[in-house]
Design a protein around this motif. Sequence first.
Motif, short mmCIF file in Angstrom:
data_model
loop_
_atom_site.label_atom_id
_atom_site.label_comp_id
_atom_site.label_asym_id
_atom_site.label_seq_id
_atom_site.Cartn_x
_atom_site.Cartn_y
_atom_site.Cartn_z
N GLY A 1 132.06 -43.36 13.59
CA GLY A 1 130.86 -42.75 13.05
C GLY A 1 130.04 -43.61 12.13
N SER A 2 130.40 -44.87 11.95
CA SER A 2 129.63 -45.72 11.03
C SER A 2 128.32 -46.16 11.68
CB SER A 2 130.44 -46.94 10.62
OG SER A 2 130.46 -47.90 11.66
N GLU A 3 127.52 -46.89 10.92
CA GLU A 3 126.26 -47.45 11.44
C GLU A 3 126.49 -48.76 12.17
OE1 GLU A 3 123.31 -46.27 11.59
OE2 GLU A 3 123.26 -44.58 10.19
N LEU B 1 128.93 -50.26 21.51
CA LEU B 1 128.72 -49.39 22.66
C LEU B 1 130.06 -48.97 23.25
CD1 LEU B 1 127.02 -48.07 24.89
CD2 LEU B 1 126.95 -50.30 26.04
N ARG B 2 131.00 -49.88 23.36
CA ARG B 2 132.31 -49.56 23.93
C ARG B 2 133.00 -48.45 23.14
NH1 ARG B 2 137.12 -50.57 22.34
NH2 ARG B 2 136.36 -51.98 20.72
N ASN C 1 124.84 -39.03 13.54
CA ASN C 1 124.07 -39.28 14.76
C ASN C 1 124.93 -39.19 16.01
OD1 ASN C 1 121.37 -39.71 13.89
ND2 ASN C 1 121.92 -41.75 13.15
N LEU C 2 126.16 -39.72 15.93
CA LEU C 2 127.02 -39.68 17.10
C LEU C 2 127.32 -38.25 17.52
CD1 LEU C 2 127.66 -42.57 15.66
CD2 LEU C 2 129.53 -42.61 17.29
N LEU D 1 118.78 -52.56 7.08
CA LEU D 1 119.31 -51.34 7.67
C LEU D 1 120.01 -51.71 8.98
CD1 LEU D 1 116.28 -48.90 7.21
CD2 LEU D 1 118.14 -49.41 5.62
N LYS D 2 121.24 -51.22 9.16
CA LYS D 2 121.99 -51.56 10.36
C LYS D 2 121.41 -50.82 11.58
CE LYS D 2 126.31 -52.67 8.01
NZ LYS D 2 127.75 -52.35 7.85
N THR D 3 121.48 -51.46 12.71
CA THR D 3 120.92 -50.89 13.94
C THR D 3 121.91 -50.86 15.10
OG1 THR D 3 120.05 -53.04 14.64
CG2 THR D 3 118.60 -51.66 13.30
N ARG D 4 123.13 -51.35 14.90
CA ARG D 4 124.06 -51.48 16.03
C ARG D 4 124.39 -50.14 16.67
NH1 ARG D 4 130.28 -53.78 15.98
NH2 ARG D 4 130.36 -54.47 18.16
N THR D 5 124.67 -49.12 15.86
CA THR D 5 125.02 -47.81 16.42
C THR D 5 123.84 -47.21 17.17
OG1 THR D 5 126.71 -47.37 14.75
CG2 THR D 5 125.78 -45.47 15.87
#
Length: 382
Positions: free
Chosen positions: A179-181, A185-186, A212-213, A363-367
């Motif tokens: 659930g982190s930012e 994808l996996r 978000n998830l 701001l992280k964008t990976r998630t």
Amino acid sequence: MSLQFRLGFNDQKVVEDFLSRGPAATTAIVLDPKAGARQRPAVEAAAAGGVDVFWDPGTELLSYEGYGLEKFPMWSGAPYDLPQLATSLPARAELVDRTIATHPEGVTRVTAPHFFVNSPRSAALNIDLAEATVSQADRPVRAVLAIKNSYAKSAAGDLAAWYRASGVRQIELQLSPFGSEDESLRKIVDGFAVAQAFTDAGLHVTLGHSGNLGQVAVALGHASAYSVGVGMLERNNHALQVNRRSKPPKERTDEDTGGGPQAGVYLPALAYTATPSTALKLMQHSDLRVRIGCRVGRCGTNVRGPLLDPREHYLHSRDTEMARMMEQPAGWRSTAELERLRRALILRNRINRDYVAEGDPPLKTRTLDGLIEDIERVQAAS
């Protein structure tokens, strides 16, 4: 399809007011493990509004040494001995009886006692406790499955079938860590597959502590609901929770204001819950404020908007966002989420490029990237 809020120790007043206004998408609240008895005002407001009330026994934290454990009503004077519980039917029966008896007045579903699952043996213990609770409780029962990601991935189908056979029909799935930012994808795809296995087994699945998830999982049909705290608990990390309780609490100073951890400030346009300090920095830019501010209630009548009362803002903004998604026909919900996340990603990237001060983290964008790619993949496959 719904949203569930887990209360913190001092959240009863703000949640009481929120429920009294008739939320659109919130169907349940979860009382704090240590403060259930004092959160009666929120319980009464929930009952008046037809909102379910659950309570978390917190037993998954009570099988480890730590500080402050005596404040939990389910504390027995020593950490729970899981090997002993696994081999002693009387010990399990006593734990189930005590859990049922300790539930605060007004709870609509009994939550079975549960412990962190990372092996077949710990899974069997939890399923046995859930089945015993179903057989002894005078109300419907919900299970909580706090589980290590790697084990959940390999055992999801069997676990779902076993919980279904135990008589449980509602389960909160707390994947850890999740659930982190900064999720890949996996990891997102694997987590959603676990939730889908429980949904396919005929269970009402709440993806716990998932932000978000969780909302995307509901939109895609992997789960029926998702849960968050009030400005917090958007991710789950069991090891981190245990580690925090293994250390003595910090000494209070004259400057301390108390109240525990601060609620984050949810910025719907960014699909992001910021720390109060980060939110303040962003809101100080007038051109950003008009994009990331809020126009609901008190937030719409003050330039500081969400900063006035982050918890009140968090409740109504999360609820409104979920309600908008639910208003869409089922086949359109994934597209609505895709558009929401794409807009948020564009704005996060712009902030990182033009507004983040030197020395401040971006701001992280990976998630977000992973969620967008997963929705696109699902849509292409269908």
